[in-house]
Design a protein around this motif. Structure first.
Motif, mmCIF file in Angstrom:
data_model
loop_
_atom_site.group_PDB
_atom_site.id
_atom_site.type_symbol
_atom_site.label_atom_id
_atom_site.label_comp_id
_atom_site.label_asym_id
_atom_site.label_seq_id
_atom_site.Cartn_x
_atom_site.Cartn_y
_atom_site.Cartn_z
ATOM 1 N N ASN A 102 10.388 17.720 -1.467
ATOM 2 C CA ASN A 102 9.806 16.387 -1.260
ATOM 3 C C ASN A 102 8.303 16.469 -1.114
ATOM 4 N N ASN A 109 24.027 2.965 -8.171
ATOM 5 C CA ASN A 109 23.633 4.333 -8.513
ATOM 6 C C ASN A 109 24.110 4.762 -9.893
ATOM 7 N N HIS A 128 13.762 2.588 -10.085
ATOM 8 C CA HIS A 128 13.736 3.541 -8.969
ATOM 9 C C HIS A 128 13.134 2.902 -7.710
ATOM 10 N N SER A 170 15.449 0.607 -5.896
ATOM 11 C CA SER A 170 16.780 1.146 -5.593
ATOM 12 C C SER A 170 16.799 1.735 -4.186
ATOM 13 N N ARG A 184 17.031 4.668 -3.580
ATOM 14 C CA ARG A 184 16.403 5.991 -3.664
ATOM 15 C C ARG A 184 14.886 5.906 -3.698
ATOM 16 N N GLY A 215 12.895 8.642 -2.284
ATOM 17 C CA GLY A 215 13.090 9.977 -2.856
ATOM 18 C C GLY A 215 12.151 10.210 -4.020
ATOM 19 N N GLY A 224 18.075 13.690 -4.395
ATOM 20 C CA GLY A 224 17.786 12.621 -3.449
ATOM 21 C C GLY A 224 17.026 11.477 -4.070
ATOM 22 N N GLY A 225 16.665 11.636 -5.353
ATOM 23 C CA GLY A 225 15.898 10.600 -6.029
ATOM 24 C C GLY A 225 16.410 10.349 -7.439
ATOM 25 N N THR A 226 15.456 10.169 -8.359
ATOM 26 C CA THR A 226 15.797 9.795 -9.741
ATOM 27 C C THR A 226 15.200 10.797 -10.715
ATOM 28 N N ASP A 283 21.908 15.779 -5.787
ATOM 29 C CA ASP A 283 22.247 14.354 -5.713
ATOM 30 C C ASP A 283 21.190 13.592 -6.490
ATOM 31 N N ARG A 293 20.143 10.555 -9.505
ATOM 32 C CA ARG A 293 20.471 9.410 -10.354
ATOM 33 C C ARG A 293 19.727 9.592 -11.680
#
Length: 684
Positions: free
Chosen positions: A343, A381, A402, A405, A407, A410, A454-456, A494, A496
């Protein structure tokens, strides 16, 4: 010249010859009356008398008239509290040796102001007659030659007895004093023992000097302890506030201390963790054994930390703790969850989305329909497939989805599948371990899937991804885990997925360039973005917004524009869409140089552009959707042929075993027989 104190009343020795109290008294009278120094006066006393004479001290006084007010005394005692507390036990110990003999022990600051006295009550009463009390100054320039004042003036110990005092009222006293030095070598006060001059003894000054040495040593010890306490507090504050988890162990690997960050990572409170073995929490036993047994540090090693809710991948560093002999007595281990590091990397490497739906400009019906669909997609998602020609704003839509959303906090990682060499795209997406191929970075490298966890993950130009990597991508989407190239550790992710393409994916599937199963996996929510030639009604608004933004960016006033310019722009085909439109506007502004924008500032290809003859539908280059409609029958035939060939391959793989094929496809035997019949495949 050797100077010694004598037990004769106020006497001493000068140059090895004894002097009596009477000799000193006579010499004092001579100096007071004639300002002459006789040979019987010690040099340090003679110099002090001369200083007092020059300062205008009254030789017949001897009473201090420089006394601090109550508030001033309180401020002084507060300031010198540390020195007073240290000196008081030594003063009491010193007084025990002379108790009942008429002596008192006194402590002053570096200016000669009295701060503490201990002694016989009768002697203290006599001392008070001279204002030898708390808050009174006994500097030489105030009360003449005396123990404290002269010791401070000389910056060394001295004994002053009888008539050696400059002021007559003090001639009945003997004073032994020594300055007290602090830890940095400055004078911080003075200690004195005073009593009747008839009891002068050469050992008295030695006792005072010994007490001062003990006080100075205690000051030094207390300062070192204070420094150690401050250092310990600073280290504790660092340990408590640092974002990395910190674990301190003993030689045998028993955990002795953890900070709050480590408690959070391990999911337990400190008392539950301390006393346990570090090997119970860190899975890489070899690193820990080398650290504790050999004192071998390690840095930024990836290892699994066993927490209350499962295994947590962390980046860890460890350093041995060594004793005064250099032997390993324990270790300090730092742990930091990989997701936090990723991150942080994403935050500072620009891996975040900046666009939102308000940045999408236009009121065209097709565009607004695409925005509505994108808004719906942001609320779940599901994977998204963005279709549109180059320059239509697919990444803007992806970032907007994004940012709206769940997320949004993230990472947003974008990768252009068509811009990466075929042999590198696997390592870019899935990462690699150290030594997995020539040129691999030391320590390996996480892939985009890990960084986007944790994100896209935005896969631009997905239609250009090599077919061999599509299989690996499909597996990641199904299993939600990756294995780095050259590694065997499974990493949960995780992510998307938002894909974008300017190709007709169903047609690419029909041609065998894109896997059908991957297309079905990605094609959950398809959003088609209209080309600019199909948004001619938005061109005036786009012109107004982009025109103003470009002028502000270049720091120039917004010039006027000929209405014919906008009309001409509306009739152009815009093969490059929004991207080409913005570039043309910037060129016009630069060429005009602040003048009114006219047709002469437009590129020749736009001014001279004439649509081909025919219907409006014929003059527009076919979009992917138009192309799909025109080739609908052909695509259907190709798809069926691909499906038929795939089924034949499966049957050949399992040697015609229908049950095995049905099980592998996840369907019943009845459904499989129906599909074989539809595809005209005979089992005979």
């Amino acid at each position: 010249m050797i100077i010694q104190a004598s037990n004769e009343k106020g006497g001493g020795t000068v140059g090895g010859e004894k002097t009596s109290a009477g000799d000193i008294a006579s010499a004092w009278k001579t100096f007071i009356s004639k300002a002459q120094i006789t040979e019987v006066v010690r040099p340090e006393i003679a110099h002090s008398w001369q200083r007092c004479h020059q300062a205008g001290v009254d030789p017949f006084s001897g009473v201090s008239h420089l006394i601090l007010s109550r508030d001033q005394l309180h401020a002084l005692l507060t300031k010198k509290r540390n020195l007073i507390d240290i000196a008081r036990p030594f003063m009491s110990n010193l007084y025990r040796f002379v108790k009942g003999s008429g002596f008192i022990v006194m402590l002053s600051d570096e200016q000669g102001y009295m701060m503490e006295t201990i002694g016989d009550s009768e002697t203290q009463e006599k001392a008070s007659e001279l204002n030898l009390i708390k808050g009174a100054s006994w500097q030489e320039r105030v009360v003449g030659t005396n123990g404290i004042g002269t010791a401070l003036a000389m910056a060394k110990p001295i004994q002053v007895s009888g008539a050696e005092h400059y002021c007559k009222k003090v001639h009945s006293w003997t004073c032994s004093a020594a300055p007290i030095y602090d830890e940095i070598g400055g004078i911080t006060g003075a200690l004195q023992m005073s009593g009747p001059s008839c009891k002068t003894h050469q050992h008295t000054l030695g006792m005072v000097v010994a007490a001062v040495k003990a006080i100075e040593e205690q000051i030094s010890i207390k300062q070192r302890n204070r420094e150690l306490t401050l250092l310990n507090n600073r280290l504790n504050n660092i340990v408590l506030t640092v974002s990395d988890g910190i674990i301190v162990t003993g030689k045998e690997g028993v955990i002795e201390q953890v900070n709050p960050a480590a408690e959070k990572i391990l999911g337990k409170k400190g008392p539950e963790i301390t006393g346990s073995l570090i090997r119970d929490y860190l899975e890489n036993a070899a690193k820990i054994e080398e650290l504790l047994d050999l004192g071998k540090s390690y840095k930024e090693a990836e290892l699994q930390v066993t927490a209350h809710n499962g295994s947590v991948p962390c980046l860890s560093s460890g350093k041995p703790i060594r004793d005064e002999h250099g032997s390993v007595s324990g270790a300090v281990i730092f742990i930091n969850p990989l997701h936090k590091i990723k991150n942080l990397i994403n935050r500072f490497s620009g891996a975040h989305a900046t666009f939102s739906f308000k940045d999408i400009i236009g009121k065209n019906k097709q565009l607004l329909k695409a925005v509505d669909l994108a808004t719906l997609a942001a609320g779940n998602n599901s994977h998204v497939l963005l279709q549109g020609e180059s320059g239509t704003g697919k990444e803007v839509f992806a970032q907007a989805i994004h940012n709206h959303s769940g997320r949004r906090n993230g990472p947003f990682i974008a990768i252009n599948c068509g811009a990466i060499p075929r042999e590198l795209i696997g390592s870019e997406l899935f990462g690699y371990e150290e030594g997995s191929f020539t040129g691999a970075h030391r320590g390996g490298r996480p892939g985009k899937f890990e960084l986007a966890s944790g994100g896209t993950l935005f896969l631009d130009e997905i239609g250009d991804m090599p077919i061999e990597h599509q299989v690996a991508l499909l597996r990641v989407l199904q299993d939600k885990q990756v294995t780095r190239i050259g590694g065997n550790k499974v990493i949960l992710v995780d992510v998307r997925i938002i894909c974008a393409t300017n190709k007709n994916l169903p047609l690419e599937v029909a041609k065998g360039n894109f896997r059908q199963d991957l297309f079905y996996r990605l094609n959950v929510m398809t959003i088609t973005l209209p080309s600019l030639r199909n948004r001619q009604d938005d061109i005036p608004l786009l012109f107004q917004v982009f025109f103003r933004e470009i002028c502000q960016k270049n720091g120039i006033p917004v010039p006027q524009a000929d209405p014919r310019v906008i009309s001409t722009l509306q009739h152009y085909s815009w093969p490059g869409n929004i991207r080409e439109f913005q570039n043309i506007l910037e060129r016009m502004i630069n060429v005009a140089q602040g003048q009114e924008i006219g047709l002469e500032h437009l590129p020749e290809e736009i001014v001279s552009y004439r649509p081909p003859s025919g219907s409006a539908q014929e003059i527009m280059p076919p979009s992917p959707v138009d192309h799909l409609k025109n080739n609908k029958i052909k695509i259907k035939e190709l798809l069926e042929e691909n499906e038929r060939q795939d089924m034949i391959n499966r049957l050949l793989l399992y040697h015609g075993n229908v049950s095995q094929v049905a099980k592998e496809m996840g369907i019943s035997r009845t459904s499989l027989y129906k599909r074989l019949k539809r595809l005209e495949i005979s089992m005979k």
